[in-house]
Enzyme design. Structure first.
Site, mmCIF file in Angstrom:
data_model
loop_
_atom_site.group_PDB
_atom_site.id
_atom_site.type_symbol
_atom_site.label_atom_id
_atom_site.label_comp_id
_atom_site.label_asym_id
_atom_site.label_seq_id
_atom_site.Cartn_x
_atom_site.Cartn_y
_atom_site.Cartn_z
ATOM 1 N N ASP A 1 0.872 -1.125 -0.028
ATOM 2 C CA ASP A 1 -0.016 0.054 0.017
ATOM 3 C C ASP A 1 0.815 1.208 -0.060
ATOM 4 O O ASP A 1 1.797 1.315 1.057
ATOM 5 C CB ASP A 1 -1.133 0.071 1.169
ATOM 6 C CG ASP A 1 -2.176 0.943 1.117
ATOM 7 O OD1 ASP A 1 -2.340 1.556 0.044
ATOM 8 O OD2 ASP A 1 -2.948 0.935 2.131
ATOM 9 N N ASP A 2 0.816 2.244 -1.034
ATOM 10 C CA ASP A 2 1.455 3.324 -0.991
ATOM 11 C C ASP A 2 3.091 3.058 -1.392
ATOM 12 O O ASP A 2 3.841 3.935 -0.841
ATOM 13 C CB ASP A 2 1.198 4.177 0.079
ATOM 14 C CG ASP A 2 0.042 4.874 0.081
ATOM 15 O OD1 ASP A 2 -0.790 4.639 -0.962
ATOM 16 O OD2 ASP A 2 -0.372 5.814 0.583
ATOM 17 N N CYS B 1 -5.687 4.973 -3.881
ATOM 18 C CA CYS B 1 -6.046 3.676 -3.434
ATOM 19 C C CYS B 1 -7.094 2.778 -3.992
ATOM 20 O O CYS B 1 -6.976 1.801 -4.869
ATOM 21 C CB CYS B 1 -5.818 3.342 -1.936
ATOM 22 S SG CYS B 1 -4.466 4.198 -1.297
ATOM 23 N N HIS C 1 -9.987 -1.866 -1.308
ATOM 24 C CA HIS C 1 -9.583 -0.670 -0.445
ATOM 25 C C HIS C 1 -10.318 -0.810 0.853
ATOM 26 O O HIS C 1 -11.335 -1.196 1.313
ATOM 27 C CB HIS C 1 -10.154 0.531 -1.197
ATOM 28 C CG HIS C 1 -10.144 1.933 -0.472
ATOM 29 N ND1 HIS C 1 -8.831 2.331 -0.223
ATOM 30 C CD2 HIS C 1 -10.714 2.757 0.160
ATOM 31 C CE1 HIS C 1 -8.695 3.350 0.624
ATOM 32 N NE2 HIS C 1 -9.996 3.831 0.798
ATOM 33 N N ASP D 1 -0.572 -0.235 -5.224
ATOM 34 C CA ASP D 1 -1.562 0.264 -5.740
ATOM 35 C C ASP D 1 -1.123 1.505 -6.807
ATOM 36 O O ASP D 1 -1.672 1.777 -7.483
ATOM 37 C CB ASP D 1 -2.760 0.727 -5.145
ATOM 38 C CG ASP D 1 -2.192 1.175 -3.593
ATOM 39 O OD1 ASP D 1 -0.902 1.436 -3.374
ATOM 40 O OD2 ASP D 1 -3.219 1.361 -2.740
ATOM 41 N N HIS D 2 -0.116 2.206 -6.292
ATOM 42 C CA HIS D 2 0.343 3.660 -6.916
ATOM 43 C C HIS D 2 1.586 3.800 -6.373
ATOM 44 O O HIS D 2 2.266 3.169 -5.571
ATOM 45 C CB HIS D 2 -0.497 4.516 -6.980
ATOM 46 C CG HIS D 2 -1.283 5.036 -5.636
ATOM 47 N ND1 HIS D 2 -0.188 5.349 -4.711
ATOM 48 C CD2 HIS D 2 -2.224 4.436 -5.049
ATOM 49 C CE1 HIS D 2 -0.980 5.241 -3.602
ATOM 50 N NE2 HIS D 2 -2.174 4.948 -3.639
#
Length: 486
Positions: free
Chosen positions: A40-41, A79, A133, A317-318
């Protein structure tokens, strides 16, 4: 689907396994397992973009035995919409998910998600932690915006990082810890933290699924804010060793206002360098903590003799800003926010450990995994299989990536869209009415010089713009969806 807490999942899981049918596959092909690991992140902190001194030995190990896609781009750097896009194999304009609250099934009631497709063909599909999410930390321990048809079993651990929220340092108290550069060097051991518990539960599932074909989603919450990790990981990065990015004083002079996230009105939130360095230290600590938990899961795969028949997919996710352009976190179309690590370990690949520099997209993940196990790729997906690049990471590839983000505006939302090729990134805001950007990644990888208005590049800008003009829907998410095979 069964939703279980860690203490009660084992008996129910074993009883479920007794009725799981064997998967279908092409004659002569192995019955692959899939280990689908999400962070995540996690920003561009691996490979060529690695910050000096950052330690990720287990992700490095995975990259050496698989293929690390160094230029993998998400479809939207936020997200919930990014995860919806990955799991459906569809772009945000198809899911109509642009924010943190909407569920993709509001628009796509009959969509077949990636794990759902595996369930339909006989695989046992389970999830531990965050794949779809969740609010962080408020949603930890719940189902969040999960998708019931995707799973046979879900496990939702909740660790002391949630209960010790009051101990977290937040230099911007007007912002919740979920959105602030906040941190905690926690007491206790790894397995008391949510991510440590996620690794433990994933290992238990692997042990009980070792003789059955499975699709196992393992979703970690770090390094998402608040940056919480045991103290030993903070100690790996002495504060005096932390360096902030060197930003030219005129950096933002040629950047359209719309390109700057609305939640970062001042560079670096107006925080002093000491707080920024502490935030960066905490982020690195969280990354190394995450890496250690991934290592535990990979060790279990090897110990159980699953490696040669298990495809491992690792993704975040990014991307994530760590001070570039005075920006932190996500919600931009800059390369740091749109690009994120993607590693695929397919034991049958002809090449291992060779990084791939071709431009790929996160919508390619779904068709790739389906292709690798021998199933037919659904025709309505927006991506394409990366199998050719797994077989030869240096082959010719006409890769183009499309990323977008929705901004609040004074009268109505503003949509920003970017197209990235091997050399260029072109972006426009509200179809150019709120500004345009053009960067040459060959000579300007940090995207410091906006060439969009340079006379000598107008033909280039027009050609790049044509790549997504059919797909642009303006800046109102309620307008009809236009699907394009781009």
């Amino acid at each position: 689907m069964r939703t279980l807490h860690p203490a009660s999942w084992l008996i129910a899981c074993l009883s479920t396994l007794l009725v799981v049918p064997a998967p279908s596959s092409r004659a002569g092909e192995p019955e692959w397992n899939v280990l689908f690991v999400a962070a995540d992140d996690l920003g561009n902190v691996l490979g060529k973009s690695r910050p000096e001194g950052l330690r990720t030995p287990n992700l490095d190990r995975l990259a050496k035995r698989g293929t690390f896609f160094e230029r993998a781009y998400c479809q939207i750097p936020l997200c919930n919409p990014s995860r919806a896009s990955v799991m459906t194999g569809l772009r945000p304009d198809a899911t109509t998910v642009y924010d943190l609250d909407r569920h993709f099934r509001d628009q796509l009631r009959d969509a077949v998600t990636l794990p759902q497709l595996f369930r339909q063909h006989g695989w046992f599909a389970a999830r531990v932690g965050k794949i779809y999410h969740y609010d962080v930390p408020r949603g930890i321990g719940t189902n969040g915006l999960d998708d019931k048809p995707s799973w046979d079993l879900v496990v939702n651990p909740k660790g002391r990082d949630v209960t010790e929220e009051a101990k977290i340092t937040n230099p911007t108290p007007h912002k919740p810890v979920s959105a602030a550069m906040s941190w905690l060097a926690a007491g206790g051991s790894d397995d008391e933290q949510t991510d440590g518990m996620i690794a433990t539960e994933a290992i238990r599932l692997l042990e009980n699924l070792a003789d059955r074909p499975f699709f196992l989603g393992v979703g970690f919450f770090r390094p998402h804010t608040p940056y919480v990790a045991p103290k030993k990981y903070f100690n790996m990065y002495p504060l005096e060793s932390i360096r902030l990015p060197d930003i030219p004083s005129d950096d933002r002079d040629d950047i359209p206002q719309a390109a700057i996230p609305h939640n970062i009105p001042k560079p670096n939130y107006g925080l002093p360098d000491e707080d920024l360095r502490k935030s960066l230290q905490a982020y690195y600590a969280s990354v190394s903590f995450l890496d250690a938990q991934i290592g535990r899961v990979l060790d279990a795969v090897d110990r159980l003799g699953l490696r040669e028949r298990t495809i491992v997919v690792f993704w975040s996710d990014h991307g994530y800003h760590l001070g570039e352009h005075g920006l932190w976190q996500k919600r931009t179309l800059f390369d740091e926010s749109a690009r994120s690590p993607l590693i695929i370990d397919w034991p049958a690949a002809k090449s291992h450990g060779v990084p791939c520099q071709r431009v790929v997209e996160f919508v390619d993940i779904y068709p790739t995994v389906v292709d690798l196990v021998g199933l037919s790729i659904p025709e309505d997906l927006d991506g394409r299989s990366l199998r050719p690049l797994l077989e030869d990471p240096e082959r010719t590839w006409d890769g183009v990536a499309f990323t977008q983000i929705l901004r609040p505006g004074k009268q109505k939302p503003i949509m920003g869209r970017a197209v990235t090729t091997d050399r260029w990134r072109y972006a426009e805001w509200e179809e150019g009415r709120q500004g345009r950007e053009l960067y040459d990644h060959e000579t300007d990888p940090r995207e410091l010089t906006n060439l969009a208005d340079a006379p000598e590049h107008q033909n280039k800008t027009k050609r790049l713009r044509r790549l997504f003009s059919e797909k642009a829907r303006g800046n109102n998410p309620e307008t009809p969806v236009i699907r394009s095979r781009l």
